[in-house]
Design an enzyme around this catalytic site. Structure first.
Site, PDB file in Angstrom:
ATOM      1  N   ARG A   1      57.276   7.660  18.486  1.00  0.00           N
ATOM      2  CA  ARG A   1      58.561   7.895  19.144  1.00  0.00           C
ATOM      3  C   ARG A   1      59.500   8.500  18.109  1.00  0.00           C
ATOM      4  NH1 ARG A   1      61.851   3.830  17.248  1.00  0.00           N
ATOM      5  NH2 ARG A   1      60.896   1.791  16.908  1.00  0.00           N
TER       6      ARG A   1
ATOM      7  N   HIS B   1      64.235   2.867  18.960  1.00  0.00           N
ATOM      8  CA  HIS B   1      63.541   2.013  19.928  1.00  0.00           C
ATOM      9  C   HIS B   1      64.259   2.065  21.277  1.00  0.00           C
ATOM     10  CE1 HIS B   1      61.392  -1.382  21.609  1.00  0.00           C
ATOM     11  NE2 HIS B   1      62.530  -1.988  21.822  1.00  0.00           N
TER      12      HIS B   1
ATOM     13  N   TYR C   1      64.265   2.002   8.674  1.00  0.00           N
ATOM     14  CA  TYR C   1      62.901   1.517   8.451  1.00  0.00           C
ATOM     15  C   TYR C   1      61.848   2.636   8.488  1.00  0.00           C
ATOM     16  CZ  TYR C   1      63.081   1.532  13.608  1.00  0.00           C
ATOM     17  OH  TYR C   1      63.257   1.877  14.931  1.00  0.00           O
TER      18      TYR C   1
END
Length: 370
Positions: free
Chosen positions: A269, A273, A283
Site C-alpha cells: 500500500r 493504513h 515506519y
C-alpha cells in the site's frame, strides 16, 4: 544423541521443506514481460482492456477519495493504491452470483460487483443508507473488525454448499488480519466442512506500523492454510494476470466441490493504513517505497497491453476523465441524501424498541422536530 536423533526425527527440517515449497507465482515481471507463458490466462482482448480500465479507474477513485477525506467530505477511508491488481484481478475471476465479504480496504471490489459508488461514499460517512445493499448485489458491508470476515465467509460458503449453489464466497484481509483468531477459525472450519470459500490475504507488508516479519515467524502466510488442510498459494500481488489465474483456479476447484483455498498476494500500500492519523514515514523508508513503486501493478500491466496494441495514452486519459466525472456525480448524490439523524440510529437498531430506547427516541424526535 542429538546428531543420531535428527537423522530420524527432525521437525525443524520438515518445517524448512514446507516453507521452501512456497515459491511466488508470477506471469508478468516488473518490466511487463511474460515470464511464465504456459500460465497465461485465456482472456480476450476486450477482457484485458476491461481489467486495465478498472485498475486505472480505481487508482483515480483512491486519489479523489483521499482528497475528499481531507476536505471533510468523507469519513473513514483506507487507501488502496498499490493493491489494484490484488483487489481487481481477483474480483475479475468471480461471477456475478458469487458473494464478497470485504474488509474495510476492499470497497473497490464491491463497487465493481454492483454497489453504487454514492452508497460507498455514504458507507465511509457512517450513514446507514451506505449499508443498504441493492437487491441482487451479493456483497455485505465492509467489515471493520480485523479478520472477522473470515469466520463469516466460512459460514456463508457453508450455506452455499448446502443449497447446492455453484457459487463461492470470497473474503480479504491483510497480513495483520492473519494474526487474528478469526483467521484461523475461519479457514479451519471451511477446510473441515469443505466449503466453497476463497480466502485472500493481501500481504501489503505492514499492519498499520507493524511489519509482516514481526507478525509471525512463518516464512509465508500462505503456508498457514496447509495446517487447515486447504490448498494455498503465494502470488505476486502486483501482477494482475497471476492474481487472476490463482483466483480463477481456486474458484473452479471450489464449484467442483473441492473445498476452499487460501491465496497470499504479495503487494504494497503506497499510502497510510487509513486517513485517520497514520503516518507511514515514521515506519517506512523512501528506499522501501521506491522499491515497491518500481513494481507498480498498473505500470507493468500497461506495458504488457501496449505491447499487444491494446492500450495507449488516449485510452487511459478517457478512463481517467470518466472516473473523475462519475466520482463527482456520486459524491453529489451522497451529499443530497438526507443527513442521518439520531432517531434513525435508534429506529434501525431494533425491530421493536426496548423501553429505555423508546424514551430516548421520543426525546430526540422532539429535538429534531424543532
Amino acid at each position: 544423541m542429538g546428531e543420531k536423533i535428527t537423522k530420524v526425527f527432525n521437525p525443524a527440517e520438515t518445517l524448512n521443506e514446507i516453507e521452501n515449497k512456497f515459491e511466488m507465482f508470477q506471469i508478468l515481471n516488473e518490466k511487463g514481460e511474460v515470464v511464465n507463458p504456459d500460465a497465461l490466462p485465456d482472456l480476450s482482448d476486450d477482457e484485458l482492456v476491461e481489467l486495465m480500465t478498472r485498475m486505472v479507474y480505481t487508482r483515480i477513485l483512491d486519489q479523489r477519495s483521499i482528497s475528499l477525506n481531507r476536505q471533510g467530505r468523507l469519513g473513514f477511508y483506507a487507501p488502496t493504491a498499490g493493491q489494484e491488481a490484488s483487489q481487481l484481478a481477483s474480483h475479475f475471476a468471480l461471477e456475478k452470483d458469487d458473494w464478497i465479504l470485504p474488509g474495510y480496504r476492499d470497497v473497490p471490489q464491491i463497487v465493481w460487483h454492483g454497489l453504487p459508488l454514492w452508497k460507498a461514499f455514504l458507507f465511509s460517512r457512517g450513514h446507514f443508507v451506505g449499508n443498504q445493499i441493492p437487491e441482487g448485489v451479493n456483497v455485505v458491508p465492509p467489515q471493520i473488525i480485523i479478520g472477522a470476515q473470515y469466520v463469516q465467509t466460512a459460514g456463508v460458503a457453508l450455506g452455499l454448499k448446502k443449497r447446492g449453489s455453484k457459487t463461492v464466497a470470497i473474503t480479504y484481509t491483510g497480513d495483520g488480519g492473519s494474526s487474528q483468531g478469526d483467521f484461523y477459525e475461519g479457514i479451519n472450519f471451511a477446510g473441515a466442512q469443505k466449503t466453497p470459500a476463497i480466502f485472500i490475504v493481501q500481504n501489503n507488508q505492514y499492519a498499520i506500523s507493524t511489519p509482516r516479519e514481526v507478525q509471525t515467524a512463518a516464512k509465508t502466510i500462505a503456508q498457514k492454510g496447509i495446517a487447515a488442510g486447504i490448498p494455498s498459494t503465494l502470488v505476486d500481488g502486483m501482477d494482475a494476470l497471476a492474481v487472476y489465474v490463482a483466483t480463477k483456479d481456486a474458484r473452479d476447484r471450489a464449484v467442483r466441490g473441492e473445498g476452499p483455498s487460501l491465496i497470499e498476494t504479495m503487494c504494497y500500500r503506497y499510502g497510510p493504513h487509513t486517513m485517520s492519523g497514520d503516518d507511514p514515514t515514521r515506519y517506512r523508508t523512501s528506499d522501501i517505497d521506491n522499491e515497491w513503486a518500481a513494481k507498480d501493478p498498473i505500470v507493468r500491466f500497461r506495458i504488457f497491453l501496449e505491447g499487444k496494441g491494446l492500450w495507449n495514452e488516449q485510452k487511459e486519459t478517457e478512463v481517467i476523465e470518466r472516473a473523475k466525472e462519475e466520482i463527482k456525480e456520486a459524491i453529489k448524490k451522497a451529499d443530497e441524501t438526507p443527513k442521518q439523524k439520531v432517531t434513525d440510529l435508534i429506529s434501525n437498531m431494533f425491530e421493536e424498541l426496548p423501553h429505555n430506547l423508546k424514551e430516548q427516541y421520543e426525546i430526540y424526535k422532539a429535538k429534531e422536530s424543532k
